[in-house]
Design a protein around this motif. Structure first.
Motif, PDB file in Angstrom:
ATOM      1  N   SER A   1      23.583 -47.614  41.215  1.00 29.88           N
ATOM      2  CA  SER A   1      22.560 -47.748  40.863  1.00 29.88           C
ATOM      3  C   SER A   1      22.796 -48.467  38.949  1.00 29.88           C
ATOM      4  O   SER A   1      24.217 -48.985  38.349  1.00 29.88           O
ATOM      5  N   TRP A   2      21.958 -49.215  38.230  1.00 31.41           N
ATOM      6  CA  TRP A   2      21.375 -50.060  37.495  1.00 31.41           C
ATOM      7  C   TRP A   2      22.221 -49.374  36.382  1.00 31.41           C
ATOM      8  O   TRP A   2      22.465 -50.499  34.955  1.00 31.41           O
ATOM      9  N   ALA A   3      21.645 -48.278  36.544  1.00 29.83           N
ATOM     10  CA  ALA A   3      21.881 -47.594  35.163  1.00 29.83           C
ATOM     11  C   ALA A   3      22.936 -47.473  35.064  1.00 29.83           C
ATOM     12  O   ALA A   3      23.582 -46.460  34.088  1.00 29.83           O
ATOM     13  N   LEU A   4      24.161 -47.639  35.661  1.00 29.88           N
ATOM     14  CA  LEU A   4      25.744 -47.286  35.464  1.00 29.88           C
ATOM     15  C   LEU A   4      26.287 -48.307  35.750  1.00 29.88           C
ATOM     16  O   LEU A   4      26.045 -49.511  36.174  1.00 29.88           O
ATOM     17  N   GLY A   5      27.438 -48.187  34.358  1.00 28.49           N
ATOM     18  CA  GLY A   5      28.145 -49.638  34.723  1.00 28.49           C
ATOM     19  C   GLY A   5      27.804 -49.807  32.712  1.00 28.49           C
ATOM     20  O   GLY A   5      27.939 -48.999  31.668  1.00 28.49           O
ATOM     21  N   ASP A   6      27.338 -51.385  33.261  1.00 27.75           N
ATOM     22  CA  ASP A   6      26.965 -52.397  31.683  1.00 27.75           C
ATOM     23  C   ASP A   6      26.227 -51.455  30.987  1.00 27.75           C
ATOM     24  O   ASP A   6      25.073 -51.044  31.130  1.00 27.75           O
ATOM     25  N   TYR A   7      26.099 -51.042  29.771  1.00 26.11           N
ATOM     26  CA  TYR A   7      25.650 -50.292  29.323  1.00 26.11           C
ATOM     27  C   TYR A   7      24.758 -50.807  28.259  1.00 26.11           C
ATOM     28  O   TYR A   7      23.407 -50.587  28.550  1.00 26.11           O
ATOM     29  N   ARG A   8      24.350 -52.216  28.158  1.00 23.80           N
ATOM     30  CA  ARG A   8      23.255 -53.272  27.224  1.00 23.80           C
ATOM     31  C   ARG A   8      22.271 -53.009  28.913  1.00 23.80           C
ATOM     32  O   ARG A   8      21.250 -52.779  28.080  1.00 23.80           O
ATOM     33  N   ARG A   9      22.557 -53.751  29.970  1.00 21.54           N
ATOM     34  CA  ARG A   9      21.863 -53.108  31.219  1.00 21.54           C
ATOM     35  C   ARG A   9      21.243 -52.149  31.378  1.00 21.54           C
ATOM     36  O   ARG A   9      20.309 -51.501  31.277  1.00 21.54           O
ATOM     37  N   ARG A  10      21.524 -51.155  31.058  1.00 28.07           N
ATOM     38  CA  ARG A  10      21.185 -49.429  31.519  1.00 28.07           C
ATOM     39  C   ARG A  10      19.945 -49.335  30.382  1.00 28.07           C
ATOM     40  O   ARG A  10      19.018 -49.160  30.079  1.00 28.07           O
ATOM     41  N   GLU A  11      20.881 -49.643  29.077  1.00 27.76           N
ATOM     42  CA  GLU A  11      19.866 -49.645  28.015  1.00 27.76           C
ATOM     43  C   GLU A  11      18.462 -50.173  27.446  1.00 27.76           C
ATOM     44  O   GLU A  11      17.064 -49.989  27.639  1.00 27.76           O
ATOM     45  N   ALA A  12      18.669 -52.335  28.632  1.00 29.28           N
ATOM     46  CA  ALA A  12      17.697 -51.845  28.742  1.00 29.28           C
ATOM     47  C   ALA A  12      16.421 -51.791  29.460  1.00 29.28           C
ATOM     48  O   ALA A  12      15.073 -51.955  29.426  1.00 29.28           O
ATOM     49  N   GLY A  13      16.824 -51.819  30.776  1.00 27.79           N
ATOM     50  CA  GLY A  13      16.336 -50.981  32.223  1.00 27.79           C
ATOM     51  C   GLY A  13      15.434 -49.704  32.013  1.00 27.79           C
ATOM     52  O   GLY A  13      13.915 -49.324  31.993  1.00 27.79           O
ATOM     53  N   MET A  14      16.341 -48.714  30.458  1.00 24.64           N
ATOM     54  CA  MET A  14      15.557 -47.679  30.269  1.00 24.64           C
ATOM     55  C   MET A  14      13.939 -47.712  29.716  1.00 24.64           C
ATOM     56  O   MET A  14      13.134 -47.601  29.204  1.00 24.64           O
ATOM     57  N   ALA A  15      14.710 -48.810  28.334  1.00 27.96           N
ATOM     58  CA  ALA A  15      13.649 -49.729  27.355  1.00 27.96           C
ATOM     59  C   ALA A  15      12.339 -50.299  28.215  1.00 27.96           C
ATOM     60  O   ALA A  15      10.938 -50.011  28.221  1.00 27.96           O
ATOM     61  N   ASP A  16      12.449 -50.757  29.288  1.00 26.31           N
ATOM     62  CA  ASP A  16      11.380 -51.084  30.358  1.00 26.31           C
ATOM     63  C   ASP A  16      10.666 -49.808  30.937  1.00 26.31           C
ATOM     64  O   ASP A  16       9.364 -49.963  30.872  1.00 26.31           O
ATOM     65  N   ILE A  17      11.313 -48.917  31.539  1.00 27.78           N
ATOM     66  CA  ILE A  17      10.802 -47.794  31.744  1.00 27.78           C
ATOM     67  C   ILE A  17       9.708 -46.976  30.982  1.00 27.78           C
ATOM     68  O   ILE A  17       8.568 -47.487  30.912  1.00 27.78           O
ATOM     69  N   GLU A  18      10.166 -47.134  29.824  1.00 29.09           N
ATOM     70  CA  GLU A  18       9.361 -46.652  28.724  1.00 29.09           C
ATOM     71  C   GLU A  18       8.515 -47.564  27.869  1.00 29.09           C
ATOM     72  O   GLU A  18       7.013 -46.977  28.069  1.00 29.09           O
ATOM     73  N   ARG A  19       8.361 -48.731  28.219  1.00 30.06           N
ATOM     74  CA  ARG A  19       7.213 -49.621  27.653  1.00 30.06           C
ATOM     75  C   ARG A  19       6.679 -49.310  28.544  1.00 30.06           C
ATOM     76  O   ARG A  19       4.734 -49.358  29.333  1.00 30.06           O
ATOM     77  N   ARG A  20       6.551 -49.349  30.218  1.00 27.67           N
ATOM     78  CA  ARG A  20       6.496 -48.718  31.336  1.00 27.67           C
ATOM     79  C   ARG A  20       5.414 -47.712  31.711  1.00 27.67           C
ATOM     80  O   ARG A  20       4.259 -47.877  31.963  1.00 27.67           O
ATOM     81  N   ALA A  21       5.557 -46.838  31.116  1.00 33.06           N
ATOM     82  CA  ALA A  21       4.939 -45.523  30.509  1.00 33.06           C
ATOM     83  C   ALA A  21       3.970 -45.627  29.948  1.00 33.06           C
ATOM     84  O   ALA A  21       2.826 -44.721  30.160  1.00 33.06           O
TER      85      ALA A  21
END
Length: 196
Positions: free
Chosen positions: A48-68
């Motif tokens: 998963s993109w959400a595992l590992g790099d913390y910055r990638r995880r945060e950016a992905g979650m922010a993108d999802i929140e924007r899309r929602a």
């Protein structure tokens, strides 16, 4: 018109976004196909993109929140922990489709997970979502232990991989695969060319 299949896993917030928009973008019939994303990861050697790099995880979650927000959905409320193990949830989904209530259960579980923050790696939360979707929670509890349900989910995941699906959400239109919530419009455009 070619067959349309929507491959999804309840642990994927991108699949939640796609599921929330399918009805407005793609004509019926659309086959909703539950697969185990963890199983696809094992088959592909990915994670998963959400595992590992913390910055990638945060950016992905922010993108999802924007899309929602852009899609007019309720604000995201993330389960904790997330991501986790969704095997029971996906067996419950497979059971729900077997008894004719798959979409209702999937959408209820998605709302519970990503609008209310319910962690669907907790079996009791899955059964509560099932009850809210009109299913008998005790029957779902038994269903997730049923060997046929287990085999159905495993076989569906293997068939998806054999077809070229490596992540969710994926929309298959005939032989064409569109991976990602951001590819739904491309899938719609492709379908229009098939129909013309």
């Amino acid at each position: 018109m070619p067959d349309i299949t929507f491959y999804f896993d309840l642990g994927s917030p991108f699949a939640y976004l796609a599921a929330s928009r399918l009805q407005t973008l793609l004509p019926e019939p659309v086959t909703w196909q539950p697969v185990l994303l963890g199983g696809l990861f094992k088959l592909t050697g990915r994670s998963s993109w959400a595992l590992g790099d913390y910055r990638r995880r945060e950016a992905g979650m922010a993108d999802i929140e924007r899309r929602a927000h852009a899609y007019g959905l309720a604000p995201m409320r993330w389960p904790d922990p997330w991501p986790a193990d969704y095997l029971v949830a996906m067996r419950a989904t497979t059971y729900a489709f077997a008894v004719g209530s798959g979409r209702e259960f999937a959408m209820q579980a998605y709302r519970d997970a990503f609008q209310a923050g319910a962690e669907l790696s907790v079996a009791e939360h899955v059964f509560e979502s099932a009850a809210r979707a009109g299913l008998d929670a005790a029957a779902v509890r038994a269903g997730v232990q049923d060997s046929e349900i287990k085999r159905t989910l495993r076989d569906a995941t293997d068939r998806a991989y054999d077809r070229g699906v490596f992540g969710v959400p994926t929309i298959a239109i005939g032989d064409e695969l569109f991976w990602g919530d951001d590819r739904l419009e491309d899938a719609t455009a492709h379908l229009a060319t098939c129909s013309s």
